[in-house]
Design an enzyme around this catalytic site. Structure first.
Site, PDB file in Angstrom:
ATOM      1  N   CYS A   1      14.057   7.975  -8.839  1.00 61.05           N
ATOM      2  CA  CYS A   1      13.908   6.377  -8.806  1.00 61.05           C
ATOM      3  C   CYS A   1      12.810   5.613  -8.415  1.00 61.05           C
ATOM      4  O   CYS A   1      12.989   4.790  -8.927  1.00 61.05           O
ATOM      5  CB  CYS A   1      14.971   6.241  -7.956  1.00 61.05           C
TER       6      CYS A   1
ATOM      7  N   HIS B   1      15.517  -1.013  -7.144  1.00 65.62           N
ATOM      8  CA  HIS B   1      16.333  -0.448  -8.347  1.00 65.62           C
ATOM      9  C   HIS B   1      17.836   0.069  -8.194  1.00 65.62           C
ATOM     10  O   HIS B   1      18.636  -0.450  -7.442  1.00 65.62           O
ATOM     11  CB  HIS B   1      15.799   1.136  -7.537  1.00 65.62           C
TER      12      HIS B   1
ATOM     13  N   ASN C   1      21.904   2.933 -14.188  1.00 64.43           N
ATOM     14  CA  ASN C   1      21.341   3.377 -13.588  1.00 64.43           C
ATOM     15  C   ASN C   1      20.146   3.902 -14.317  1.00 64.43           C
ATOM     16  O   ASN C   1      20.729   4.984 -14.479  1.00 64.43           O
ATOM     17  CB  ASN C   1      21.621   4.564 -12.165  1.00 64.43           C
TER      18      ASN C   1
END
Ligand code: ACO
Length: 330
Positions: free
Chosen positions: A113, A254, A284
């Site tokens: 990520c 994020h 996500n």
């Protein structure tokens, strides 16, 4: 000569997976998912649509918005943990070909990520060293290809998508990428892991039967390290640059979990208006999450030339990173 963040683009696949859908495939419910994560929907690519296809669509938008000739792009970096092919060729090479570009370096980076911020730091270095005039950076993920849709603790979290940016040069201090932190700690490598189909556990029927080709996550442990690491990282970045949090126009973290974002926002004393939240819509999307979020505020006309962005990410590895960036696009 400084590096600048010249443009943003993104692509979202068309198939929506809402929380009701997950109620039909695993033992979960909308209330649990929304309360624990802040997610309502996430998107899924078509079966015949690959990570490179998502990346290409995002890249086309970023190139068009930068107003540059694509032939002036000197490097392509694709951050992904769901490449078209496991080992080679890189997704960046495939993207390069699909964009009609040749004879420039193109490579993938694997920082989960945090990948987009890692890519940004490499682009900044190459542009400032005058090795490339423009660098195309992409965060692209078809996470649905590595999600175990029988595992309720992970499948509800992830979605597909891509974001891209053009990094160029400027002599104007008010347009520059101010600073970037990237770091990692392999001690916690098993917090987020796809254990199968690498050199340690090569692909076999046993690996497939045990679902080791899919992402596994120690969610709770990851959550705690994420909050602490992200908070420390951004506090250090801001103080190193003598910038107080009230000067941030957009905090773009994020998008893994609303509660993590809220905790870091509280540490920085950020106002709700400063925090960009897209986790509800996209879930996500790993390396694509930050550029997709930047694109959202760009398209909703909240992001203006000269705005100060604070980017912040955390992911498998463990890896993390943060950056202070003026938006230099129009
Ligand atoms: N529906 C219902 N119940 C569930 C679900 C679900 N989808 N998933 C787990 N549960 C249950 C668990 O089984 C557990 O039940 P038990 O108490 O009976 O054992 C209970 O809910 C609590 O589970 P926890 O894992 O402790 O839940 P938590 O509050 O930690 O939330 C979550 C889980 C959302 C995953 C959270 O820990 C998190 O967001 N972690 C961080 C994720 C992250 O930041 N990842 C980094 C980037 S990702 C990357 O790099 C690819």
């Amino acid at each position: 000569m400084f590096a600048k963040f010249l443009s943003i683009g993104a692509y979202t696949p068309k198939n929506v997976m809402d929380n009701k859908y997950f109620e039909s495939i695993v033992e979960t419910d909308d209330e649990w998912i929304y309360k624990r994560t802040g997610i309502k929907t996430r998107f899924k690519a078509d079966d015949n649509q690959y990570t490179s296809d998502l990346g290409v669509e995002a890249a086309k938008v970023a190139i068009q918005r930068a107003g540059i000739d694509k032939k002036d792009i000197g490097m392509i970096i694709c951050a992904t943990i769901s490449p078209d092919y496991l080992c080679m060729p890189s997704t960046a090479c495939i993207i390069s070909h699909k964009l009609g570009l040749k004879n420039i370096p193109a490579f993938d980076i694997s920082a989960a990520c945090s990948g987009f911020i890692y890519a940004l730091s490499i682009a900044k270095a190459y542009v400032e060293a005058k090795v490339a005039k423009y660098v195309l950076i992409i965060g692209a993920e078809k996470l649905s290809s590595i999600v175990d849709y029988t595992d309720r603790s992970t499948c509800v979290l992830f979605g597909d998508g891509a974001g891209a940016a053009i990094i160029g040069t400027t002599t104007n201090e008010k347009e520059k990428i101010i600073d970037i932190n990237i770091s990692a700690d392999g001690e916690f490598q098993d917090f987020l892991i796809t254990p199968g189909c690498g050199s340690k556990n090569p692909c076999s029927q046993k690996v497939l039967d045990e679902h080791l080709q899919f992402m596994k996550m120690k969610g709770n442990e990851t959550f705690k390290v994420a909050v602490k690491t992200l908070s420390n990282d951004v506090v250090e970045l801001l103080s190193r640059n003598g910038i107080s949090s009230d000067k941030i126009d957009h905090f773009i973290p994020h998008q893994a979990n609303y509660r993590i974002i809220k905790a870091v926002g509280d540490t920085l004393n950020l106002h709700e208006k400063q925090i960009v939240l897209t986790v509800e819509k996209y879930g996500n999307t790993s390396s694509a999450s930050i550029p997709m979020a930047i694109n959202d505020i760009y398209e909703s006309k909240r992001l203006k030339n000269g705005d100060l962005m604070l980017l912040d990410a955390f992911g498998g590895g463990l890896t993390w990173g943060s950056s202070l960036v003026y938006f230099a696009g129009n």
